[in-house]
Write a protein that holds these residues in place. Structure first.
Motif, mmCIF file in Angstrom:
data_model
loop_
_atom_site.group_PDB
_atom_site.id
_atom_site.type_symbol
_atom_site.label_atom_id
_atom_site.label_comp_id
_atom_site.label_asym_id
_atom_site.label_seq_id
_atom_site.Cartn_x
_atom_site.Cartn_y
_atom_site.Cartn_z
ATOM 1 N N SER A 45 -33.332 94.948 89.909
ATOM 2 C CA SER A 45 -33.584 93.839 88.985
ATOM 3 C C SER A 45 -32.923 94.143 87.643
ATOM 4 O O SER A 45 -32.640 95.303 87.326
ATOM 5 N N THR A 46 -32.718 93.086 86.869
ATOM 6 C CA THR A 46 -32.195 93.284 85.515
ATOM 7 C C THR A 46 -33.211 94.055 84.680
ATOM 8 O O THR A 46 -32.840 94.828 83.796
ATOM 9 N N ARG A 47 -34.472 93.856 84.966
ATOM 10 C CA ARG A 47 -35.529 94.573 84.234
ATOM 11 C C ARG A 47 -35.373 96.083 84.423
ATOM 12 O O ARG A 47 -35.459 96.849 83.463
ATOM 13 N N ASP A 48 -35.154 96.531 85.652
ATOM 14 C CA ASP A 48 -34.962 97.962 85.892
ATOM 15 C C ASP A 48 -33.679 98.467 85.244
ATOM 16 O O ASP A 48 -33.631 99.584 84.731
ATOM 17 N N MET A 49 -32.624 97.653 85.256
ATOM 18 C CA MET A 49 -31.375 98.058 84.605
ATOM 19 C C MET A 49 -31.614 98.285 83.115
ATOM 20 O O MET A 49 -31.195 99.298 82.549
ATOM 21 N N PHE A 50 -32.328 97.346 82.466
ATOM 22 C CA PHE A 50 -32.605 97.513 81.039
ATOM 23 C C PHE A 50 -33.561 98.680 80.790
ATOM 24 O O PHE A 50 -33.411 99.397 79.802
ATOM 25 N N ALA A 51 -34.541 98.882 81.661
ATOM 26 C CA ALA A 51 -35.459 100.010 81.497
ATOM 27 C C ALA A 51 -34.680 101.323 81.489
ATOM 28 O O ALA A 51 -34.983 102.237 80.719
ATOM 29 N N TRP A 52 -33.665 101.418 82.336
ATOM 30 C CA TRP A 52 -32.822 102.609 82.381
ATOM 31 C C TRP A 52 -31.888 102.658 81.175
ATOM 32 O O TRP A 52 -31.760 103.679 80.507
ATOM 33 N N MET A 53 -31.233 101.538 80.876
ATOM 34 C CA MET A 53 -30.224 101.512 79.820
ATOM 35 C C MET A 53 -30.821 101.747 78.435
ATOM 36 O O MET A 53 -30.178 102.334 77.571
ATOM 37 N N LEU A 54 -32.057 101.317 78.218
ATOM 38 C CA LEU A 54 -32.673 101.444 76.901
ATOM 39 C C LEU A 54 -33.317 102.808 76.655
ATOM 40 O O LEU A 54 -33.868 103.043 75.583
ATOM 41 N N GLN A 55 -33.239 103.700 77.621
ATOM 42 C CA GLN A 55 -33.754 105.050 77.417
ATOM 43 C C GLN A 55 -32.857 105.773 76.410
ATOM 44 O O GLN A 55 -31.647 105.569 76.395
ATOM 45 N N PRO A 56 -33.442 106.619 75.560
ATOM 46 C CA PRO A 56 -32.655 107.282 74.506
ATOM 47 C C PRO A 56 -31.411 108.007 75.017
ATOM 48 O O PRO A 56 -30.383 108.005 74.351
ATOM 49 N N GLU A 57 -31.492 108.616 76.198
ATOM 50 C CA GLU A 57 -30.338 109.360 76.697
ATOM 51 C C GLU A 57 -29.231 108.453 77.228
ATOM 52 O O GLU A 57 -28.114 108.898 77.463
ATOM 53 N N ASN A 58 -29.503 107.159 77.406
ATOM 54 C CA ASN A 58 -28.501 106.240 77.949
ATOM 55 C C ASN A 58 -28.014 105.188 76.964
ATOM 56 O O ASN A 58 -26.925 104.644 77.141
ATOM 57 N N ILE A 59 -28.794 104.903 75.951
ATOM 58 C CA ILE A 59 -28.531 103.739 75.103
ATOM 59 C C ILE A 59 -27.165 103.780 74.405
ATOM 60 O O ILE A 59 -26.532 102.756 74.217
ATOM 61 N N ASN A 60 -26.679 104.954 74.057
ATOM 62 C CA ASN A 60 -25.400 105.047 73.354
ATOM 63 C C ASN A 60 -24.241 105.471 74.245
ATOM 64 O O ASN A 60 -23.143 105.711 73.752
ATOM 65 N N ARG A 61 -24.479 105.580 75.529
ATOM 66 C CA ARG A 61 -23.405 105.952 76.450
ATOM 67 C C ARG A 61 -22.535 104.755 76.764
ATOM 68 O O ARG A 61 -22.981 103.615 76.725
ATOM 69 N N ASP A 62 -21.292 105.058 77.112
ATOM 70 C CA ASP A 62 -20.371 103.998 77.507
ATOM 71 C C ASP A 62 -20.528 103.725 78.998
ATOM 72 O O ASP A 62 -20.141 104.546 79.828
ATOM 73 N N HIS A 63 -21.116 102.592 79.301
ATOM 74 C CA HIS A 63 -21.264 102.147 80.677
ATOM 75 C C HIS A 63 -20.724 100.733 80.766
ATOM 76 O O HIS A 63 -20.869 99.947 79.836
ATOM 77 N N THR A 64 -20.117 100.419 81.878
ATOM 78 C CA THR A 64 -19.792 99.031 82.171
ATOM 79 C C THR A 64 -20.991 98.495 82.938
ATOM 80 O O THR A 64 -21.420 99.100 83.922
ATOM 81 N N LEU A 65 -21.547 97.407 82.456
ATOM 82 C CA LEU A 65 -22.756 96.844 83.046
ATOM 83 C C LEU A 65 -22.470 95.459 83.621
ATOM 84 O O LEU A 65 -21.783 94.653 82.989
ATOM 85 N N TYR A 66 -23.040 95.201 84.793
ATOM 86 C CA TYR A 66 -22.905 93.894 85.428
ATOM 87 C C TYR A 66 -24.270 93.373 85.843
ATOM 88 O O TYR A 66 -25.154 94.153 86.216
ATOM 89 N N VAL A 67 -24.428 92.050 85.768
ATOM 90 C CA VAL A 67 -25.610 91.345 86.250
ATOM 91 C C VAL A 67 -25.149 90.066 86.942
ATOM 92 O O VAL A 67 -24.014 89.632 86.770
ATOM 93 N N HIS A 68 -26.036 89.471 87.709
ATOM 94 C CA HIS A 68 -25.710 88.202 88.371
ATOM 95 C C HIS A 68 -25.833 87.032 87.391
ATOM 96 O O HIS A 68 -26.784 86.979 86.614
ATOM 97 N N ASP A 69 -24.877 86.116 87.452
ATOM 98 C CA ASP A 69 -24.975 84.857 86.711
ATOM 99 C C ASP A 69 -25.793 83.910 87.574
ATOM 100 O O ASP A 69 -25.304 83.369 88.569
ATOM 101 N N MET A 70 -27.056 83.720 87.199
ATOM 102 C CA MET A 70 -27.971 82.951 88.039
ATOM 103 C C MET A 70 -27.683 81.450 88.015
ATOM 104 O O MET A 70 -28.252 80.713 88.818
#
Length: 179
Positions: free
Chosen positions: A73-98
């Motif tokens: 889910s997008t919720r789990d993606m944000f839960a992971w991405m907003l963690q301090p160890e991930n928030i400033n990392r360079d990741h390419t992120l994708y989600v579904h256009d609903m």
């Protein structure tokens, strides 16, 4: 005299070569393409099998080694991405256009850049883990969804851990405000 011209020519060539290789210009690398969700893929956060759950999914691809993390889910993606160890990392992120795919079984041809997307938090629609953030390529599509299912339209940069926690038991943020 020819030797002097040759020395000047070599010196100019050396300066030109050093200037070209100085790295002062931004080097751009191609953004990795989204990866298809496959049967048996597990969510990086909760370990659930992703296939068969409704709502938008997410994925994060590390820039350096192209490692793909998939989320149910997008919720789990944000839960992971907003963690301090991930928030400033360079990741390419994708989600579904609903707006381009069905809620029950999102089509991977509708994956979009998560940082450019608009989200509806606190709607009546649920995803794999209950409340989720509905993702859209355009703000107008997000507002259309919000009018039908409730919630609040947000940009990627506006989403906080509070948006993931609010409404976790009911899917409605307004139900949690009085607690």
């Amino acid at each position: 005299m020819n030797r002097i011209k040759l020395n000047w020519l070599l010196a100019a060539l050396a300066v030109f070569t050093l200037a070209a290789c100085s790295g002062s210009e931004e080097q751009t690398t191609a953004k990795p393409a989204p990866v298809q969700f496959e049967s048996g893929d597990e969510c990086h956060v909760c370990g659930m099998i992703i296939e068969g759950f409704p709502g938008p999914k997410g994925q994060a691809i590390t820039e350096k080694d192209q490692h793909v993390r998939k989320f149910c889910s997008t919720r789990d993606m944000f839960a992971w991405m907003l963690q301090p160890e991930n928030i400033n990392r360079d990741h390419t992120l994708y989600v579904h256009d609903m707006a381009q795919t069905g809620w029950q079984s999102p089509d991977d041809t509708a994956l979009i850049d998560a940082r450019a997307a608009f989200y509806v938090a606190g709607s009546d629609r649920t995803g794999a883990m209950g409340p989720t953030l509905a993702s859209f390529a355009t703000e107008s599509s997000a507002h259309e969804f919000m009018r039908e299912y409730g919630g609040q339209v947000l940009k990627y940069s506006e989403i906080t851990l509070d948006h993931l926690i609010d409404g976790a038991s009911t899917g409605k943020m307004s139900d949690m405000k009085d607690m």
